[in-house]
Design a protein around this motif. Structure first.
Motif, PDB file in Angstrom:
ATOM      1  N   ASN A   1      94.424  42.797  21.470  1.00  0.00           N
ATOM      2  CA  ASN A   1      93.138  42.641  21.708  1.00  0.00           C
ATOM      3  C   ASN A   1      92.714  41.082  21.596  1.00  0.00           C
ATOM      4  OD1 ASN A   1      92.709  45.384  21.609  1.00  0.00           O
ATOM      5  ND2 ASN A   1      91.613  45.462  20.052  1.00  0.00           N
ATOM      6  N   ARG A   2      93.375  40.223  20.593  1.00  0.00           N
ATOM      7  CA  ARG A   2      93.164  38.919  20.915  1.00  0.00           C
ATOM      8  C   ARG A   2      93.764  38.372  21.850  1.00  0.00           C
ATOM      9  NH1 ARG A   2      95.072  39.708  15.212  1.00  0.00           N
ATOM     10  NH2 ARG A   2      96.961  38.876  15.749  1.00  0.00           N
ATOM     11  N   ASP A   3      94.746  38.701  22.342  1.00  0.00           N
ATOM     12  CA  ASP A   3      95.357  38.110  23.720  1.00  0.00           C
ATOM     13  C   ASP A   3      94.145  38.373  24.943  1.00  0.00           C
ATOM     14  OD1 ASP A   3      97.640  37.465  22.425  1.00  0.00           O
ATOM     15  OD2 ASP A   3      98.843  39.003  23.070  1.00  0.00           O
ATOM     16  N   ILE A   4      93.609  39.610  24.867  1.00  0.00           N
ATOM     17  CA  ILE A   4      92.654  40.058  25.887  1.00  0.00           C
ATOM     18  C   ILE A   4      91.404  39.077  25.846  1.00  0.00           C
ATOM     19  CG2 ILE A   4      91.098  41.815  26.730  1.00  0.00           C
ATOM     20  CD1 ILE A   4      93.153  43.751  26.013  1.00  0.00           C
ATOM     21  N   ILE A   5      90.917  38.731  24.416  1.00  0.00           N
ATOM     22  CA  ILE A   5      89.802  37.824  24.358  1.00  0.00           C
ATOM     23  C   ILE A   5      90.025  36.601  24.861  1.00  0.00           C
ATOM     24  CG2 ILE A   5      88.371  36.738  22.520  1.00  0.00           C
ATOM     25  CD1 ILE A   5      88.624  39.787  21.137  1.00  0.00           C
ATOM     26  N   GLN A   6      91.343  36.206  24.316  1.00  0.00           N
ATOM     27  CA  GLN A   6      91.527  34.747  24.666  1.00  0.00           C
ATOM     28  C   GLN A   6      91.789  34.529  26.170  1.00  0.00           C
ATOM     29  OE1 GLN A   6      95.389  33.441  22.821  1.00  0.00           O
ATOM     30  NE2 GLN A   6      94.959  31.300  23.712  1.00  0.00           N
ATOM     31  N   ALA A   7      92.245  35.657  26.924  1.00  0.00           N
ATOM     32  CA  ALA A   7      92.515  35.371  28.439  1.00  0.00           C
ATOM     33  C   ALA A   7      91.048  35.551  29.007  1.00  0.00           C
ATOM     34  CB  ALA A   7      93.481  36.945  29.031  1.00  0.00           C
ATOM     35  N   TYR A   8      90.375  36.474  28.694  1.00  0.00           N
ATOM     36  CA  TYR A   8      88.879  36.421  29.141  1.00  0.00           C
ATOM     37  C   TYR A   8      88.216  35.103  28.970  1.00  0.00           C
ATOM     38  CZ  TYR A   8      84.302  37.891  30.016  1.00  0.00           C
ATOM     39  OH  TYR A   8      82.811  37.968  30.525  1.00  0.00           O
TER      40      TYR A   8
ATOM     41  N   ALA B   1      87.113  50.008  28.528  1.00  0.00           N
ATOM     42  CA  ALA B   1      87.747  49.706  27.105  1.00  0.00           C
ATOM     43  C   ALA B   1      88.198  48.168  27.035  1.00  0.00           C
ATOM     44  CB  ALA B   1      89.011  50.208  27.273  1.00  0.00           C
ATOM     45  N   ILE B   2      88.167  47.189  28.084  1.00  0.00           N
ATOM     46  CA  ILE B   2      88.201  45.707  28.031  1.00  0.00           C
ATOM     47  C   ILE B   2      86.986  45.271  27.620  1.00  0.00           C
ATOM     48  CG2 ILE B   2      88.604  43.929  29.452  1.00  0.00           C
ATOM     49  CD1 ILE B   2      91.324  45.040  28.921  1.00  0.00           C
ATOM     50  N   ARG B   3      85.783  45.825  28.177  1.00  0.00           N
ATOM     51  CA  ARG B   3      84.480  45.352  27.784  1.00  0.00           C
ATOM     52  C   ARG B   3      84.244  45.414  26.274  1.00  0.00           C
ATOM     53  NH1 ARG B   3      81.606  47.806  32.673  1.00  0.00           N
ATOM     54  NH2 ARG B   3      81.599  46.098  34.199  1.00  0.00           N
ATOM     55  N   LYS B   4      84.595  46.880  25.675  1.00  0.00           N
ATOM     56  CA  LYS B   4      84.433  47.054  24.540  1.00  0.00           C
ATOM     57  C   LYS B   4      85.053  46.154  23.486  1.00  0.00           C
ATOM     58  CE  LYS B   4      84.921  51.015  22.623  1.00  0.00           C
ATOM     59  NZ  LYS B   4      85.514  52.364  22.268  1.00  0.00           N
ATOM     60  N   ILE B   5      86.466  45.683  23.924  1.00  0.00           N
ATOM     61  CA  ILE B   5      87.218  44.852  23.254  1.00  0.00           C
ATOM     62  C   ILE B   5      86.509  43.388  23.293  1.00  0.00           C
ATOM     63  CG2 ILE B   5      89.554  43.469  23.052  1.00  0.00           C
ATOM     64  CD1 ILE B   5      90.490  46.104  24.271  1.00  0.00           C
ATOM     65  N   ILE B   6      85.952  42.962  24.320  1.00  0.00           N
ATOM     66  CA  ILE B   6      85.704  41.540  24.670  1.00  0.00           C
ATOM     67  C   ILE B   6      84.286  41.310  23.913  1.00  0.00           C
ATOM     68  CG2 ILE B   6      84.492  40.006  26.275  1.00  0.00           C
ATOM     69  CD1 ILE B   6      86.729  41.158  28.259  1.00  0.00           C
ATOM     70  N   TYR B   7      83.538  42.292  24.067  1.00  0.00           N
ATOM     71  CA  TYR B   7      82.200  42.326  23.176  1.00  0.00           C
ATOM     72  C   TYR B   7      81.947  42.829  21.962  1.00  0.00           C
ATOM     73  CZ  TYR B   7      80.807  41.275  28.090  1.00  0.00           C
ATOM     74  OH  TYR B   7      80.994  40.792  29.300  1.00  0.00           O
TER      75      TYR B   7
ATOM     76  N   GLY C   1      89.402  32.624  31.682  1.00  0.00           N
ATOM     77  CA  GLY C   1      88.855  32.644  32.810  1.00  0.00           C
ATOM     78  C   GLY C   1      89.166  33.978  33.565  1.00  0.00           C
ATOM     79  N   ALA C   2      90.009  34.743  32.920  1.00  0.00           N
ATOM     80  CA  ALA C   2      90.458  35.971  33.509  1.00  0.00           C
ATOM     81  C   ALA C   2      89.536  36.948  33.647  1.00  0.00           C
ATOM     82  CB  ALA C   2      91.609  36.871  32.734  1.00  0.00           C
ATOM     83  N   SER C   3      89.238  37.732  34.734  1.00  0.00           N
ATOM     84  CA  SER C   3      88.168  38.798  35.038  1.00  0.00           C
ATOM     85  C   SER C   3      88.382  40.114  34.281  1.00  0.00           C
ATOM     86  CB  SER C   3      87.793  38.997  36.406  1.00  0.00           C
ATOM     87  OG  SER C   3      89.020  39.861  36.936  1.00  0.00           O
ATOM     88  N   ILE C   4      87.291  40.801  34.141  1.00  0.00           N
ATOM     89  CA  ILE C   4      87.494  42.076  33.297  1.00  0.00           C
ATOM     90  C   ILE C   4      88.587  43.025  34.019  1.00  0.00           C
ATOM     91  CG2 ILE C   4      86.297  44.004  32.548  1.00  0.00           C
ATOM     92  CD1 ILE C   4      83.891  42.116  31.641  1.00  0.00           C
ATOM     93  N   GLN C   5      88.117  42.812  35.474  1.00  0.00           N
ATOM     94  CA  GLN C   5      89.170  43.948  36.325  1.00  0.00           C
ATOM     95  C   GLN C   5      90.464  43.436  36.280  1.00  0.00           C
ATOM     96  OE1 GLN C   5      87.871  46.640  37.890  1.00  0.00           O
ATOM     97  NE2 GLN C   5      90.096  47.045  38.464  1.00  0.00           N
ATOM     98  N   GLU C   6      90.774  42.194  36.061  1.00  0.00           N
ATOM     99  CA  GLU C   6      92.205  41.781  36.321  1.00  0.00           C
ATOM    100  C   GLU C   6      92.931  42.303  34.839  1.00  0.00           C
ATOM    101  OE1 GLU C   6      91.917  37.343  38.722  1.00  0.00           O
ATOM    102  OE2 GLU C   6      91.614  37.424  36.842  1.00  0.00           O
ATOM    103  N   LEU C   7      91.943  42.022  33.672  1.00  0.00           N
ATOM    104  CA  LEU C   7      92.602  42.473  32.480  1.00  0.00           C
ATOM    105  C   LEU C   7      92.791  43.822  32.366  1.00  0.00           C
ATOM    106  CD1 LEU C   7      90.207  40.067  30.252  1.00  0.00           C
ATOM    107  CD2 LEU C   7      92.986  39.897  30.519  1.00  0.00           C
TER     108      LEU C   7
END
Length: 87
Positions: A53-60, A79-85, A63-69
């Motif tokens: 989850n930390r890696d996902i937040i850092q990638a976002y 699920a990505i949105r839940k992690i980011i927000y 500049g990575a898009s939610i779709q790419e993640l």
């Protein structure tokens, strides 16, 4: 949860007493309330999820898009949105 042979950890007398109630079956012995461990603590899976989850937040944030993640981590956009927000 892993299987432990009763003969390896319990006195012979106690094993014989338990055999009066259960033989050849799995027996779950719950942890004492104050000694219960949170989900994933023993296996390390909770730590692995937190790291992901930390890696996902850092990638976002980089500049990575939610779709790419979602595609990269095999998760849904939701699920990505839940992690980011998450707070």
């Amino acid at each position: 949860m892993r299987y432990i042979n009763a003969n390896a950890v319990l006195p012979k007398e106690l094993v014989e007493k338990l055999q009066n109630f259960v033989q050849g079956e799995y027996l779950y012995i719950p942890a004492i309330k104050d000694q219960h461990k949170p989900w994933g603590e023993l296996s390390g899976f909770r730590e692995e999820i937190d790291r992901r989850n930390r890696d996902i937040i850092q990638a976002y944030a980089s500049g990575a898009s939610i779709q790419e993640l979602a595609e990269s981590y095999c998760l849904s956009v939701y699920a990505i949105r839940k992690i980011i927000y998450a707070k």
